[in-house]
Design a protein around this motif. Sequence first.
Motif, short mmCIF file in Angstrom:
data_model
loop_
_atom_site.label_atom_id
_atom_site.label_comp_id
_atom_site.label_asym_id
_atom_site.label_seq_id
_atom_site.Cartn_x
_atom_site.Cartn_y
_atom_site.Cartn_z
N THR A 39 0.83 -1.21 0.00
CA THR A 39 0.00 0.00 0.00
C THR A 39 0.87 1.26 0.00
O THR A 39 0.92 2.00 -0.98
CB THR A 39 -0.93 0.02 1.22
N ARG A 62 3.33 12.03 15.96
CA ARG A 62 1.96 11.49 15.93
C ARG A 62 1.31 11.61 17.30
O ARG A 62 1.94 11.29 18.32
CB ARG A 62 2.03 10.01 15.52
N ASN A 66 -3.62 7.88 18.85
CA ASN A 66 -3.89 7.26 17.56
C ASN A 66 -3.18 5.91 17.47
O ASN A 66 -1.97 5.86 17.31
CB ASN A 66 -3.43 8.20 16.44
N HIS A 71 1.64 -5.58 12.11
CA HIS A 71 1.88 -6.33 10.87
C HIS A 71 2.46 -7.69 11.19
O HIS A 71 3.42 -7.79 11.97
CB HIS A 71 2.84 -5.55 9.96
N SER A 185 -4.34 0.53 3.58
CA SER A 185 -5.25 -0.61 3.68
C SER A 185 -6.64 -0.16 4.12
O SER A 185 -6.80 0.88 4.76
CB SER A 185 -4.69 -1.61 4.70
N GLY A 232 -7.45 7.76 14.08
CA GLY A 232 -6.66 8.47 13.08
C GLY A 232 -7.49 9.21 12.06
O GLY A 232 -7.02 10.14 11.41
O1 TXA Z 1 -1.75 0.38 4.47
C1 TXA Z 1 -1.67 0.65 5.67
O2 TXA Z 1 -2.56 0.37 6.49
C2 TXA Z 1 -0.37 1.33 6.16
C3 TXA Z 1 0.77 0.33 5.97
C4 TXA Z 1 2.08 0.86 6.52
O3 TXA Z 1 0.44 -0.89 6.56
N1 TXA Z 1 -0.49 1.73 7.53
C5 TXA Z 1 -1.26 2.77 7.91
O4 TXA Z 1 -1.18 3.07 9.27
O5 TXA Z 1 -1.95 3.42 7.15
P1 TXA Z 1 -1.70 4.44 9.90
O6 TXA Z 1 -1.21 4.44 11.28
O7 TXA Z 1 -1.29 5.56 9.04
O8 TXA Z 1 -3.26 4.27 9.93
C6 TXA Z 1 -3.85 3.33 10.81
C7 TXA Z 1 -5.31 3.63 10.99
C8 TXA Z 1 -5.54 4.89 11.81
O9 TXA Z 1 -6.65 5.58 11.30
C9 TXA Z 1 -5.80 4.32 13.21
O10 TXA Z 1 -6.56 5.21 14.00
C10 TXA Z 1 -6.58 3.05 12.86
O11 TXA Z 1 -5.92 2.55 11.71
N2 TXA Z 1 -6.50 2.06 13.94
C11 TXA Z 1 -5.40 1.43 14.42
N3 TXA Z 1 -5.73 0.60 15.45
C12 TXA Z 1 -7.07 0.71 15.62
C13 TXA Z 1 -8.02 0.12 16.51
N4 TXA Z 1 -7.66 -0.74 17.46
N5 TXA Z 1 -9.32 0.49 16.38
C14 TXA Z 1 -9.71 1.37 15.44
N6 TXA Z 1 -8.86 1.96 14.56
C15 TXA Z 1 -7.56 1.63 14.65
#
Ligand code: TXA
Length: 344
Positions: A39, A62, A66, A71, A185, A232
């Motif tokens: 991604t 960050r 958030n 992975h 994703s 996020g």
């Molecule tokens: O494609 C992707 O998902 C990329 C690649 C590096 O894997 N990662 C990514 O991570 O986009 P990030 O941190 O930019 O976005 C993660 C999203 C955020 O909106 C976060 O709030 C949400 O996933 N998230 C993470 N853990 C969560 C949880 N337990 N419940 C609800 N939302 C969650």
Amino acid sequence: MTIVWKVDPDAANLTDDPGIREAGLRIKRGETVAFPTETVYGLGANALSNEAVQKIFEAKGRPGDNPLIVHISDRVQLKDLVLSVPREAEVLMDAFWPGPLTIVFPASGRVADKVTAGLPTVAVRMPDHPVARALIEAAGVPIAAPSANRSGRPSPTTAAHVLEDLTGRIAGILDGGATGVGVESTVVDATVRPLTILRPGGVTREQLVACVGEVESDAALTTPDAKPKAPGMKYRHYAPKAPVYLVTGDCERVRRFVRQAKAEGKAVGVLTTAEHRDAYPDADFVAVAGRRTDLATVAHGLYDALRAFDSRALDVIFSETFERAGIGEAIMNRLNKAAAHRVL
Ligand code: TXA
Ligand code: MG
């Protein structure tokens, strides 16, 4: 100092690659390493260590509320991270893993608190990129990784984007070339019924519905004022320095806004596609994201196009819009955030 390890994603035996081995060791030791996924590039750290994960938050700037996606490279690793695996989640994993789908599970409490930001749930995905998978194996631990950009900037789709944002702030980067999908994703909450999309992304709604039947959308995706379940999603994101406006309708309509802004003495940027590359002779800068006839190419080129605006001094950016079907839903979600929901 940030070390750059070049890796050929098509090489055989990536687990023996010296760069991947060193990067894996550094992750295990508590350092941060950026790496390509299918991604966008991620910024990884040992998901079992609060001290390691804290470095991700610091490098990106960050907000601590958030949570991060964990992975994994093997379904066996999932058992340790989650309390239970709902049957629908099993179906999704069979269909879309490895791939651009993140699933939110009830958390076991095994990952570091900072990964889940104190939530009772944990988001997990198995990336479909040979370098990412080899890195997770080399590290021997699940890897917590957000996108490898400074908070608020568009996600990085090349190693150059990562270095632009994070040089000197992270231990190293595995440079495996440009990523494929280009948007992040899809995040699906599997702790509620029906399953709910928290963030549209690389796996489309249509694909999810075809697989499990009914799928909901988090209210925040349709009502900008609602509180999103993915923390996020509440932040302004993907935004160039100049204000972005989404312009509905055809190119002639976009051209009218360009002319009007030029008449007001403004420096104007336009986000368009290859078909309309030459349609804006009055604009000061035109960024092209893919071909309108193939929205996957727009997703692939979107963040590079958004980043390109910041190398010019612009007062305003007008963007064309896209149909919200298939990957178009993720594209329009990111464009709306970049534009802070300003639509003309
Ligand atoms: O494609 C992707 O998902 C990329 C690649 C590096 O894997 N990662 C990514 O991570 O986009 P990030 O941190 O930019 O976005 C993660 C999203 C955020 O909106 C976060 O709030 C949400 O996933 N998230 C993470 N853990 C969560 C949880 N337990 N419940 C609800 N939302 C969650
Ligand atoms: Mg991100």
